[in-house]
Design a protein around this motif. Structure first.
Motif, PDB file in Angstrom:
ATOM      1  N   UNK A  38      48.970   9.709  52.214  1.00  0.00           N
ATOM      2  CA  UNK A  38      47.935  10.566  52.773  1.00  0.00           C
ATOM      3  C   UNK A  38      48.558  11.842  53.304  1.00  0.00           C
ATOM      4  N   UNK A  39      47.835  12.957  53.198  1.00  0.00           N
ATOM      5  CA  UNK A  39      48.192  14.164  53.918  1.00  0.00           C
ATOM      6  C   UNK A  39      47.489  14.084  55.268  1.00  0.00           C
ATOM      7  N   UNK A  40      48.233  14.367  56.329  1.00  0.00           N
ATOM      8  CA  UNK A  40      47.692  14.274  57.673  1.00  0.00           C
ATOM      9  C   UNK A  40      47.933  15.582  58.412  1.00  0.00           C
ATOM     10  N   UNK A  41      47.269  15.742  59.528  1.00  0.00           N
ATOM     11  CA  UNK A  41      47.428  16.922  60.357  1.00  0.00           C
ATOM     12  C   UNK A  41      48.863  17.004  60.856  1.00  0.00           C
ATOM     13  N   UNK A  42      49.426  18.197  60.917  1.00  0.00           N
ATOM     14  CA  UNK A  42      50.835  18.345  61.287  1.00  0.00           C
ATOM     15  C   UNK A  42      51.092  17.981  62.744  1.00  0.00           C
TER      16      UNK A  42
ATOM     17  N   UNK B 257      51.147  24.303  56.877  1.00  0.00           N
ATOM     18  CA  UNK B 257      51.768  23.090  56.345  1.00  0.00           C
ATOM     19  C   UNK B 257      51.103  21.857  56.933  1.00  0.00           C
ATOM     20  N   UNK B 258      51.288  20.768  56.233  1.00  0.00           N
ATOM     21  CA  UNK B 258      50.803  19.492  56.758  1.00  0.00           C
ATOM     22  C   UNK B 258      51.880  18.439  56.513  1.00  0.00           C
ATOM     23  N   UNK B 259      51.710  17.294  57.147  1.00  0.00           N
ATOM     24  CA  UNK B 259      52.635  16.182  56.968  1.00  0.00           C
ATOM     25  C   UNK B 259      52.092  15.267  55.894  1.00  0.00           C
TER      26      UNK B 259
END
Length: 91
Positions: free
Chosen positions: A24-28, A71-73
């Protein structure tokens, strides 16, 4: 607060699905504890392990200015054997 943006479907993430790992891409600004609690409560699964990393910055040039997109995590979440997360809605 849910920091999960969206699931990632790449060649690597599809290979990881065979080992019961979801990407998953999550909020940084999110941390592993918040994401783990959210995933466990929302999908009713047991999370065994989580790995996170930041995606590399890519420079964007517009005229004479150079900028970087937000960017994101990305998190790789390993679930307990027998648990699964439905990525696509079945119709």
């Amino acid at each position: 607060m849910d920091g999960v943006k969206y699931p990632v479907l790449t060649e690597k993430s599809i290979r990881l699905l065979e080992r019961n790992q979801y990407t998953f891409n999550v909020d940084s600004q999110s941390n592993k504890t918040k994401i783990k609690n959210w995933i466990e409560h929302f999908f009713d699964v047991k999370v065994i392990a989580m790995n996170s990393y930041r995606l590399p910055e890519k420079g964007r040039k517009r005229g004479s200015m150079i900028g970087h997109p937000i960017r994101c995590k990305r998190m790789i979440i390993t679930l307990q054997t027998g648990d699964s997360i439905p990525l696509f809605s079945e119709q």
